[in-house]
Scaffold this active site. Structure first.
Site, short mmCIF file in Angstrom:
data_model
loop_
_atom_site.label_atom_id
_atom_site.label_comp_id
_atom_site.label_asym_id
_atom_site.label_seq_id
_atom_site.Cartn_x
_atom_site.Cartn_y
_atom_site.Cartn_z
N HIS A 37 0.84 -1.21 0.00
CA HIS A 37 0.00 0.00 0.00
C HIS A 37 0.87 1.26 0.00
CE1 HIS A 37 -2.70 -2.99 2.12
NE2 HIS A 37 -3.50 -2.54 1.18
N GLN A 61 -18.16 -6.58 -0.76
CA GLN A 61 -17.28 -7.46 -1.54
C GLN A 61 -16.95 -8.75 -0.82
OE1 GLN A 61 -14.20 -4.22 -1.63
NE2 GLN A 61 -12.75 -5.93 -1.61
N ASP A 150 -3.44 -7.65 -7.27
CA ASP A 150 -4.84 -7.99 -7.54
C ASP A 150 -5.13 -7.67 -9.00
OD1 ASP A 150 -5.61 -8.86 -4.89
OD2 ASP A 150 -5.34 -6.78 -4.29
N LEU A 184 3.41 -9.37 -0.90
CA LEU A 184 2.82 -8.84 0.34
C LEU A 184 1.29 -8.87 0.23
CD1 LEU A 184 5.01 -5.81 1.44
CD2 LEU A 184 5.36 -8.25 1.76
N SER A 185 0.66 -9.26 1.32
CA SER A 185 -0.80 -9.31 1.38
C SER A 185 -1.20 -9.21 2.84
CB SER A 185 -1.28 -10.65 0.81
OG SER A 185 -2.61 -10.91 1.24
O1 PAF Z 1 -7.99 -3.91 -2.92
C1 PAF Z 1 -8.68 -3.54 -1.94
O2 PAF Z 1 -8.18 -3.32 -0.83
C2 PAF Z 1 -10.18 -3.37 -2.12
O3 PAF Z 1 -10.70 -4.31 -2.98
C3 PAF Z 1 -10.57 -1.94 -2.55
C4 PAF Z 1 -10.03 -1.61 -3.92
C5 PAF Z 1 -10.08 -0.94 -1.53
C6 PAF Z 1 -12.11 -1.83 -2.63
O4 PAF Z 1 -12.70 -2.09 -1.41
#
Ligand code: PAF
Length: 282
Positions: A37, A61, A150, A184-185
């Site tokens: 991030h 989601q 992703d 990384l995750s």
């Molecule tokens: O990748 C993510 O963390 C989520 O899918 C996102 C893009 C913030 C949408 O909730």
């Protein structure tokens, strides 16, 4: 770092920035932040005058069998990391702010949302597309940043931006890896020490797939088999899929073209991990 919780406050701040002719970059996240991030924040820092990060664990989601409550929440660390990375505005809305009573509209992403991750997680990409559309409309960013890890999410979002004429540029940031190759995750924290070692199977399989793709007369089937064999040799790993796809549509490819994407999903212990590699990439 200015933290806001409402759409009205976010819009107020960004309207001021826009009046001053500033460009806005958005890094949408669900928190549990890591160096992946932060690399997106660094990209935004270089490309935009004002950097907004959002933290919102999006219920839309998560499927009924996926544990939304298990999703790691590390707010204090997240805020410190974003501050250190030079984020200007942190948008942290409540669920009621994003999905007020009576909310009913959803973005439908079509076939791309039903394959690979979408097969295991029905409705997942519709939920992602819906919240990302809302975040774009709330903040009106010039650019939005997503991690290449992703890859299907990026393909879905690019398709949506194209199809719905959303006035935002999508920037994909490269996957950030540990020294041993593990991408990384936020899910990596669920791995035990033995599982953590086994989890390198994803990047090892991708490397083996790429090597096979570089052979003369390579076919996607041979590439798939090469990835499959690496995963089979790892007792703690269970292969969900390993395949060669078109990076924009996620359609399966018969030939491993240089711009094709290798994608893999493996369950290690009880944690499902994904990774990918552009064949012609580094
Ligand atoms: O990748 C993510 O963390 C989520 O899918 C996102 C893009 C913030 C949408 O909730």
């Amino acid at each position: 770092l200015e933290t806001v919780h409402t759409v009205a406050a976010l819009r107020g701040l960004l309207a001021r920035a826009r009046r001053e002719g500033k460009e806005v970059g958005l890094v949408p996240t669900m928190g549990a932040l890591h160096r992946g991030h932060l690399s997106l924040v660094a990209l935004a820092r270089r490309g935009d005058d004002v950097v907004v990060a959002s933290i919102f664990v999006n219920p839309a989601q998560f499927g009924p069998n996926e544990d939304l409550t298990r999703y790691p929440r590390t707010r204090a660390e997240d805020v410190a990391l974003l501050q250190g990375a030079g984020v200007d505005v942190l948008f942290m809305p409540s669920v009621a702010e994003v999905y007020p009573r009576g909310f009913a509209t959803r973005v439908e992403v079509g076939p791309i949302g039903t394959v690979l991750e979408g097969k295991t997680r029905p409705g997942h990409f519709g939920g992602v597309a819906t919240v990302v559309t809302k975040l774009f409309n709330m903040g009106g960013p010039d650019r939005a940043y997503f991690g290449q890890k992703d890859a299907q999410q990026i393909a879905v979002i690019k398709q949506m931006v194209r199809d719905l004429d959303l006035p935002v540029s999508i920037v994909a940031g490269p996957t950030v890896r540990e020294d041993d190759g593990l991408a990384l995750s936020s899910r990596n924290r669920f791995l035990s020490a033995r599982e953590r070692t086994a989890a390198t199977v994803l990047s090892r399989a991708l490397q083996a797939g790429r090597q096979e793709a570089e052979e003369r007369g390579a076919t996607s089937e041979k590439v798939r088999l090469a990835m499959h064999d690496v995963v089979m040799a790892e007792p703690l790993a269970r292969l969900d899929y390993a395949t060669v796809v078109d990076a924009a549509t996620m359609d399966p490819l018969d030939e491993p073209r240089p711009d094709a994407l290798l994608v893999i999903a493996v369950v290690v212990g009880s944690t499902r991990l994904i990774d990918n590699m552009v064949l012609g990439g580094v």
